[in-house]
Design an enzyme around this catalytic site. Structure first.
Site, mmCIF file in Angstrom:
data_model
loop_
_atom_site.group_PDB
_atom_site.id
_atom_site.type_symbol
_atom_site.label_atom_id
_atom_site.label_comp_id
_atom_site.label_asym_id
_atom_site.label_seq_id
_atom_site.Cartn_x
_atom_site.Cartn_y
_atom_site.Cartn_z
ATOM 1 N N ASN A 73 -11.451 0.832 -6.381
ATOM 2 C CA ASN A 73 -10.593 1.491 -5.390
ATOM 3 C C ASN A 73 -9.104 1.359 -5.693
ATOM 4 O OD1 ASN A 73 -9.827 2.321 -2.449
ATOM 5 N ND2 ASN A 73 -8.965 0.270 -2.706
ATOM 6 N N TYR B 184 0.086 11.810 -10.842
ATOM 7 C CA TYR B 184 -0.995 11.266 -10.003
ATOM 8 C C TYR B 184 -2.242 12.160 -10.095
ATOM 9 C CZ TYR B 184 -3.401 9.665 -5.748
ATOM 10 O OH TYR B 184 -4.323 9.174 -4.849
ATOM 11 N N ALA B 185 -2.041 13.482 -10.006
ATOM 12 C CA ALA B 185 -3.185 14.405 -10.055
ATOM 13 C C ALA B 185 -3.918 14.288 -11.392
ATOM 14 C CB ALA B 185 -2.712 15.837 -9.825
ATOM 15 N N SER C 30 -4.030 11.675 -13.267
ATOM 16 C CA SER C 30 -4.740 10.383 -13.300
ATOM 17 C C SER C 30 -6.045 10.469 -12.510
ATOM 18 C CB SER C 30 -3.850 9.248 -12.768
ATOM 19 O OG SER C 30 -3.775 9.253 -11.356
#
Ligand code: NAD
Length: 245
Positions: A88, A153-154, A156
């Site tokens: 997570n 971020y996208a 990743s």
């Protein structure tokens, strides 16, 4: 009969000190699992473990491959097995294309991509001996659809989704299932920087008319790691209220 019980299972949740990780640790513990959660800070991890009804809280930085491997091996040794791993831990920092610094690329990829990979590798090694196990990784709606200002971020999170798809193919014959959840906008510290206008805009684009809660994601993870999902692997499950980006 299947009832979602995790009685007798040993589970590990990374980044479990707050948000989705903390809610997941609590949900797995409530379903009967013995839960170990990790956080970067040992004191916070212990505090969170007590709050979540988890067995223990340990310090771990998922960017450190050796530390991940040692900790996972240690948990499996102490409890005699490892049934469930939820990778997570993750970070999100927005930047328009022209503003992306090399440091942002490094920290995002080393935490979200390499950190998830280290965790899945170590989990697979620990689960291989018993030829059973369930792994869930945290992808994102933006990893599936892209998002302006979130290219790093996208990217990743697209990688994280494909870690699940690929590992599922590799590990299925060993009895290990690997799935991803792809949350929409969930109300946690990670998204606390969103302006009220941005939150309202996202809610407007969400058929279910609200932001998600950490528990919305935790409940889906609890299902995916349970025997109720025993024929589900390699999937990326949207937990997004129907949000259309
Ligand atoms: P959060 O910031 O509240 O929690 C993230 C956790 O990861 C924290 O406990 C943090 O300490 C830990 N962490 C960060 N870097 C770490 C590292 N190097 N080593 C170990 N632990 C580390 O975020 P959250 O909203 O609960 O998000 C949890 C996961 O869900 C993340 O992977 C995030 O990208 C993903 N996600 C969140 C949302 C959302 O809207 N909140 C949407 C899609 C995906």
């Amino acid at each position: 009969m299947l009832d979602g019980s995790l009685e007798g299972r040993v589970a590990l949740v990374t980044g479990g000190t707050r948000g989705i990780g903390l809610a997941t640790a609590r949900a797995l513990a409530e379903a009967g699992a013995t839960v170990v959660l990790t956080g970067r800070d040992e004191a916070k991890a212990k505090e969170a473990a007590a709050a979540a009804g988890a067995d223990s809280g340990l310090a771990l930085d998922v960017t450190d491959a050796k530390a991940v491997s040692t900790l996972v091996r240690g948990v499996a040794k102490e409890h005699g097995k490892l049934d469930i791993v939820v990778a997570n831990a993750g970070i999100m920092e927005d930047a328009l294309l022209g503003m992306i610094r090399e440091e942002l690329v490094d920290t995002t990829l080393s935490t979200n991509v390499a950190g998830t990979l280290h965790t899945v590798q170590a989990a697979a090694r620990a689960m291989m001996r018993k030829k059973t196990g369930a792994i869930v990784v945290l992808a994102s709606i933006v990893g599936e659809h892209g998002s302006a200002g979130q290219t790093v971020y996208a990217a990743s999170k697209a990688a994280v989704a494909n870690i699940a798809r690929s590992a599922a193919k590799e590990l299925g014959r060993s009895g290990i299932r690997v799935n991803a959840v792809a949350p929409g906008v969930i109300d946690t510290d990670l998204t606390s920087g969103l302006t009220e206008d941005a939150k309202a805009e996202n809610i407007g684009k969400t058929p279910l008319g609200r932001l998600g809660t950490p528990e919305d994601v935790a409940n889906a993870i609890r299902f995916l790691v349970s025997d109720d999902a025993s024929f589900i692997t390699g999937q990326v499950l949207g937990i997004d209220g129907g949000l259309v980006l």
